[in-house]
Design a protein around this motif. Structure first.
Motif, PDB file in Angstrom:
ATOM      1  N   ILE A  80      -2.849  -7.810 -10.656  1.00 37.03           N
ATOM      2  CA  ILE A  80      -3.264  -6.963 -10.148  1.00 37.03           C
ATOM      3  C   ILE A  80      -2.992  -6.668  -8.649  1.00 37.03           C
ATOM      4  CG2 ILE A  80      -5.869  -6.676  -9.897  1.00 37.03           C
ATOM      5  CD1 ILE A  80      -5.762  -8.787 -11.837  1.00 37.03           C
ATOM      6  N   SER A  81      -3.304  -5.219  -8.819  1.00 38.01           N
ATOM      7  CA  SER A  81      -3.069  -4.426  -7.054  1.00 38.01           C
ATOM      8  C   SER A  81      -4.524  -3.196  -6.844  1.00 38.01           C
ATOM      9  CB  SER A  81      -1.953  -3.906  -7.279  1.00 38.01           C
ATOM     10  OG  SER A  81      -1.783  -2.906  -7.754  1.00 38.01           O
ATOM     11  N   LYS A  82      -4.605  -3.035  -5.478  1.00 38.58           N
ATOM     12  CA  LYS A  82      -5.848  -1.952  -5.179  1.00 38.58           C
ATOM     13  C   LYS A  82      -5.496  -1.265  -3.413  1.00 38.58           C
ATOM     14  CE  LYS A  82     -10.734  -1.266  -4.124  1.00 38.58           C
ATOM     15  NZ  LYS A  82     -11.225  -1.225  -4.705  1.00 38.58           N
ATOM     16  N   SER A  83      -5.569  -0.255  -3.655  1.00 33.14           N
ATOM     17  CA  SER A  83      -5.461   0.412  -2.859  1.00 33.14           C
ATOM     18  C   SER A  83      -6.483   0.355  -2.069  1.00 33.14           C
ATOM     19  CB  SER A  83      -4.528   1.798  -2.603  1.00 33.14           C
ATOM     20  OG  SER A  83      -4.463   2.256  -1.732  1.00 33.14           O
ATOM     21  N   PHE A  84      -7.262   0.043  -1.261  1.00 31.56           N
ATOM     22  CA  PHE A  84      -8.751  -0.154  -0.821  1.00 31.56           C
ATOM     23  C   PHE A  84      -8.985   1.499   0.189  1.00 31.56           C
ATOM     24  CE2 PHE A  84      -7.867  -4.485  -1.137  1.00 31.56           C
ATOM     25  CZ  PHE A  84      -9.415  -5.403  -1.971  1.00 31.56           C
ATOM     26  N   ASP A  85      -8.471   1.934   0.842  1.00 34.38           N
ATOM     27  CA  ASP A  85      -8.423   3.223   1.609  1.00 34.38           C
ATOM     28  C   ASP A  85      -6.745   3.613   1.902  1.00 34.38           C
ATOM     29  OD1 ASP A  85      -7.713   1.505   3.562  1.00 34.38           O
ATOM     30  OD2 ASP A  85      -9.358   1.489   3.779  1.00 34.38           O
ATOM     31  N   GLN A  86      -6.916   4.342   2.768  1.00 33.26           N
ATOM     32  CA  GLN A  86      -5.544   4.987   3.052  1.00 33.26           C
ATOM     33  C   GLN A  86      -4.634   3.927   4.227  1.00 33.26           C
ATOM     34  OE1 GLN A  86      -3.707   7.841   2.563  1.00 33.26           O
ATOM     35  NE2 GLN A  86      -5.088   8.020   1.165  1.00 33.26           N
ATOM     36  N   ARG A  87      -5.304   3.409   4.698  1.00 37.48           N
ATOM     37  CA  ARG A  87      -4.839   1.427   5.338  1.00 37.48           C
ATOM     38  C   ARG A  87      -4.885   0.539   4.365  1.00 37.48           C
ATOM     39  NH1 ARG A  87      -4.409   3.461  10.685  1.00 37.48           N
ATOM     40  NH2 ARG A  87      -6.024   4.849  11.240  1.00 37.48           N
ATOM     41  N   PHE A  88      -5.702   0.359   3.991  1.00 41.16           N
ATOM     42  CA  PHE A  88      -5.002  -1.328   3.410  1.00 41.16           C
ATOM     43  C   PHE A  88      -5.200  -1.948   2.114  1.00 41.16           C
ATOM     44  CE2 PHE A  88      -7.214  -5.291   1.718  1.00 41.16           C
ATOM     45  CZ  PHE A  88      -7.292  -5.797   2.287  1.00 41.16           C
ATOM     46  N   ALA A  89      -3.643  -2.323   2.037  1.00 40.49           N
ATOM     47  CA  ALA A  89      -4.164  -2.774   0.317  1.00 40.49           C
ATOM     48  C   ALA A  89      -3.427  -3.738  -0.260  1.00 40.49           C
ATOM     49  CB  ALA A  89      -2.273  -1.859  -0.439  1.00 40.49           C
ATOM     50  N   MET A  90      -3.822  -4.356  -1.462  1.00 38.57           N
ATOM     51  CA  MET A  90      -3.623  -5.622  -1.059  1.00 38.57           C
ATOM     52  C   MET A  90      -2.806  -6.040  -3.250  1.00 38.57           C
ATOM     53  SD  MET A  90      -6.172  -7.455  -3.957  1.00 38.57           S
ATOM     54  CE  MET A  90      -5.468  -9.017  -3.721  1.00 38.57           C
ATOM     55  N   TYR A  91      -2.661  -7.624  -3.584  1.00 39.63           N
ATOM     56  CA  TYR A  91      -2.203  -7.276  -4.526  1.00 39.63           C
ATOM     57  C   TYR A  91      -1.406  -9.058  -4.671  1.00 39.63           C
ATOM     58  CZ  TYR A  91       2.561  -9.060  -3.440  1.00 39.63           C
ATOM     59  OH  TYR A  91       3.663 -10.061  -2.741  1.00 39.63           O
ATOM     60  N   THR A  92      -1.924  -9.471  -5.882  1.00 40.83           N
ATOM     61  CA  THR A  92      -2.100 -10.361  -6.391  1.00 40.83           C
ATOM     62  C   THR A  92      -1.444 -10.696  -8.071  1.00 40.83           C
ATOM     63  OG1 THR A  92      -3.939 -11.560  -5.499  1.00 40.83           O
ATOM     64  CG2 THR A  92      -3.390 -12.580  -7.537  1.00 40.83           C
ATOM     65  N   ALA A  93      -0.706 -11.784  -8.368  1.00 37.59           N
ATOM     66  CA  ALA A  93       0.977 -11.665  -9.461  1.00 37.59           C
ATOM     67  C   ALA A  93       0.460 -13.399 -10.122  1.00 37.59           C
ATOM     68  CB  ALA A  93       1.790 -10.639  -9.401  1.00 37.59           C
ATOM     69  N   TYR A  94       1.080 -13.249 -10.905  1.00 41.34           N
ATOM     70  CA  TYR A  94       1.636 -14.995 -12.094  1.00 41.34           C
ATOM     71  C   TYR A  94       2.389 -13.897 -12.649  1.00 41.34           C
ATOM     72  CZ  TYR A  94       2.393 -19.022 -14.047  1.00 41.34           C
ATOM     73  OH  TYR A  94       2.583 -19.700 -14.495  1.00 41.34           O
ATOM     74  N   LEU A  95       3.531 -14.276 -12.449  1.00 40.33           N
ATOM     75  CA  LEU A  95       5.186 -14.566 -12.799  1.00 40.33           C
ATOM     76  C   LEU A  95       5.505 -15.560 -14.336  1.00 40.33           C
ATOM     77  CD1 LEU A  95       5.236 -13.505 -10.233  1.00 40.33           C
ATOM     78  CD2 LEU A  95       6.971 -12.289 -11.007  1.00 40.33           C
ATOM     79  N   TYR A  96       6.405 -15.549 -14.770  1.00 43.53           N
ATOM     80  CA  TYR A  96       7.066 -16.954 -15.292  1.00 43.53           C
ATOM     81  C   TYR A  96       8.427 -15.709 -15.163  1.00 43.53           C
ATOM     82  CZ  TYR A  96       8.983 -20.138 -18.520  1.00 43.53           C
ATOM     83  OH  TYR A  96      10.188 -21.420 -19.026  1.00 43.53           O
ATOM     84  N   ASN A  97       9.077 -16.697 -15.175  1.00 45.26           N
ATOM     85  CA  ASN A  97      11.293 -16.624 -15.217  1.00 45.26           C
ATOM     86  C   ASN A  97      11.297 -17.875 -15.856  1.00 45.26           C
ATOM     87  OD1 ASN A  97      13.416 -15.427 -15.497  1.00 45.26           O
ATOM     88  ND2 ASN A  97      13.862 -14.581 -13.845  1.00 45.26           N
ATOM     89  N   LYS A  98      12.114 -17.811 -17.558  1.00 46.38           N
ATOM     90  CA  LYS A  98      12.949 -19.195 -18.015  1.00 46.38           C
ATOM     91  C   LYS A  98      14.582 -19.140 -17.015  1.00 46.38           C
ATOM     92  CE  LYS A  98      14.048 -21.847 -20.828  1.00 46.38           C
ATOM     93  NZ  LYS A  98      14.520 -21.723 -22.572  1.00 46.38           N
TER      94      LYS A  98
END
Length: 518
Positions: A418-436
């Motif tokens: 999940i990611s979001k660009s809040f405005d022209q300056r600030f952005a964030m992301y969070t992710a869960y991954l699995y790789n065998k």
């Protein structure tokens, strides 16, 4: 002259310019950010480049004025423009003389010619013939193109001659914009299907003396957004750093440039990287990618690519490095790739098969990888959060030469982000991954972590128009420990980018300097 009518402004029911240049105008060249990330911060590359694209698409004051003037001129038309009729043009000047019989006209003093489809032609004096569909300017001329669904252009030059019926013309000592490129040349020639620039130069750097540029005896630009250059020279400032007999690229895509990238890290010392592309045919290109560093010497690779629509084949030979400075030799490797978006579903699938002779210091193997992947189109959630979903099934086989033994690893991998660009300056992301696949169960540690369950998060904040900081963290969710922490400072140096990266868990400093990707 007889039969001449004098006026300041009038409309002509004929098209002035049908297609001057296959260019797309943009506002400003900016350096493209590249994370080289181990913590998922590459998502910010996508966000930053999308922001850049949004800024490029904002109309300039000149373009907005053209649209306003076209709307005003259309209101004065005695009847609506019919589909099969020529689009009218509006002529304006301090002094206008027009012969309705011969079609000749003379315009002086702030001449402004607007073709209502979306073109503007400006000069201090222009002559021509409406019946012959010709315009001539002995002095300076300015051309602007802005029509719906077509490329935009802006160009300034001298001694312009243009026939808007045959779509041919010339202009001397001209310069302007082509996509994100600044272009200039001693002479421009316009044809219905392409433009030729003689003794030309192109760059993405808008400095008076560009940080980098390419000059060529002949530059050809085609409506298919192809730029071809013959007998080219590569410049850094006012020094020639290389020559190429022929160069080709797409101007509607961001390309790696032809100039070196310089950096430093603890594992390799000071290094210089470059890439050279050699088109062999419409679908076949070859590449040479040299890498030289102070600790390992020369570690380069060469590739040949065939690509056609969704399918590609790549032959690879030489040294390759991942973002952890793990090296692998491919001697050689052959990669088959197919990707297709399903026409009735928001899904894209990909298939990849890689076979080759892989080598590192401790092992040599005949290596095979088979991947079946499926991704969902980006899902827009409430408050404009973006959800990305991806899964794949991979099979890896290694036949170790020294022991004549075999190793096979297969399993599912997936990503939820999940990611979001809040405005022209600030952005964030969070992710869960699995790789065998990880470095513990695989023969090669190239591009692999030592654990399979991962949680990533990060933020990007633009401090100034030239400075941005990025923080990225990655956790091993099986142990709950912080596995990686990356901190970046990006400094836009007008036409290049300096990237400072501190890898906190590894106590490792990395510095990279690169020109704007082309």
């Amino acid at each position: 002259m007889k039969n001449f009518n004098q006026t300041k402004k009038f409309l002509l029911t004929t098209a002035l310019f049908s297609s001057v240049l296959p260019f797309q105008f943009c506002d400003k060249a900016e350096a493209v950010y590249r994370s080289y990330s181990n913590t998922g911060t590459a998502i910010f590359d996508y966000i930053e480049n999308r922001r850049r694209a949004d800024r490029r698409n904002v109309l300039t004051a000149e373009q907005r004025k053209l649209l306003s003037d076209i709307a005003e001129a259309k209101e004065r038309l005695p009847k609506p423009i019919q589909k099969d009729e020529p689009v009218p043009a509006a002529f304006e000047g301090d002094d206008m003389i027009y012969n309705a019989v011969t079609g000749e006209f003379i315009a002086t003093g702030k001449v402004d010619i607007i073709q209502l489809e979306g073109y503007r032609f400006q000069s201090e004096q222009a002559t021509g013939n409406v019946l012959k569909q010709e315009v001539q300017v002995e002095g300076k001329a300015h051309v602007l193109q802005l029509i719906p669904g077509a490329p935009r252009i802006t160009l300034d030059g001298y001694n312009a001659v243009y026939n808007y019926g045959t779509k041919t013309g010339t202009m001397d000592a001209a310069k302007g914009r082509a996509g994100e490129y600044f272009v200039s040349g001693k002479r421009f020639e316009f044809y219905p299907d392409h433009v030729v620039i003689h003794d030309g130069r192109e760059t993405k750097c808008n400095a008076k003396l560009p940080d980098y540029s390419v000059s060529a005896e002949r530059i050809e630009i085609y409506p298919e957004q192809i730029m071809r250059m013959y007998n080219a020279k590569l410049w850094i400032k006012n020094k020639v750093v290389g020559t190429r007999g022929y160069m080709e690229k797409r101007i509607d895509e961001e390309n790696d440039n032809y100039f070196p990238s310089i950096g430093y890290d603890k594992d390799d010392g000071v290094y210089v990287e470059d890439n050279f592309e050699f088109p062999l045919s419409e679908h076949v290109k070859s590449y040479i990618n040299p890498h030289i560093d102070t600790k390992n010497g020369v570690r380069s690779n060469a590739e040949i690519h065939y690509s056609n629509r969704n399918f590609s084949i790549r032959g690879l030979y030489g040294y390759y490095r991942d973002s952890n400075s793990n090296w692998i030799q491919k001697e050689p490797s052959l990669d088959f790739y197919y990707r297709k978006h399903l026409p009735t579903l928001p899904l894209t699938y990909r298939m990849e098969y890689d076979i080759g002779h892989w080598k590192k210091q401790t092992a040599t193997s005949r290596h095979q990888e088979i991947v079946f992947g499926l991704s969902h189109d980006p899902i827009i959630l409430p408050s404009h959060y973006v959800l990305a979903l991806y899964t794949s099934y991979q099979i890896t086989k290694d036949h170790v030469s020294a022991s004549n033994s075999k190793r096979k690893v297969d399993g599912v991998s997936y990503l939820i982000r999940i990611s979001k660009s809040f405005d022209q300056r600030f952005a964030m992301y969070t992710a869960y991954l699995y790789n065998k696949f990880n470095s513990k169960n695989s023969l090669f540690d190239y591009d692999l972590d030592s654990y399979s369950h991962k949680f990533e998060t990060g933020i990007s904040y633009k401090l100034t128009d030239k400075d941005r900081i990025v923080c990225g963290w990655k956790f091993d969710t099986e142990t709950g420990k912080l596995a990686d922490a990356d901190y970046y400072w990006y400094r836009d140096l007008h036409c290049s980018t300096a990237i400072l990266r501190w890898r906190d868990k590894r106590k490792k400093l990395e510095v990279r300097w690169q020109f704007t990707p082309w």
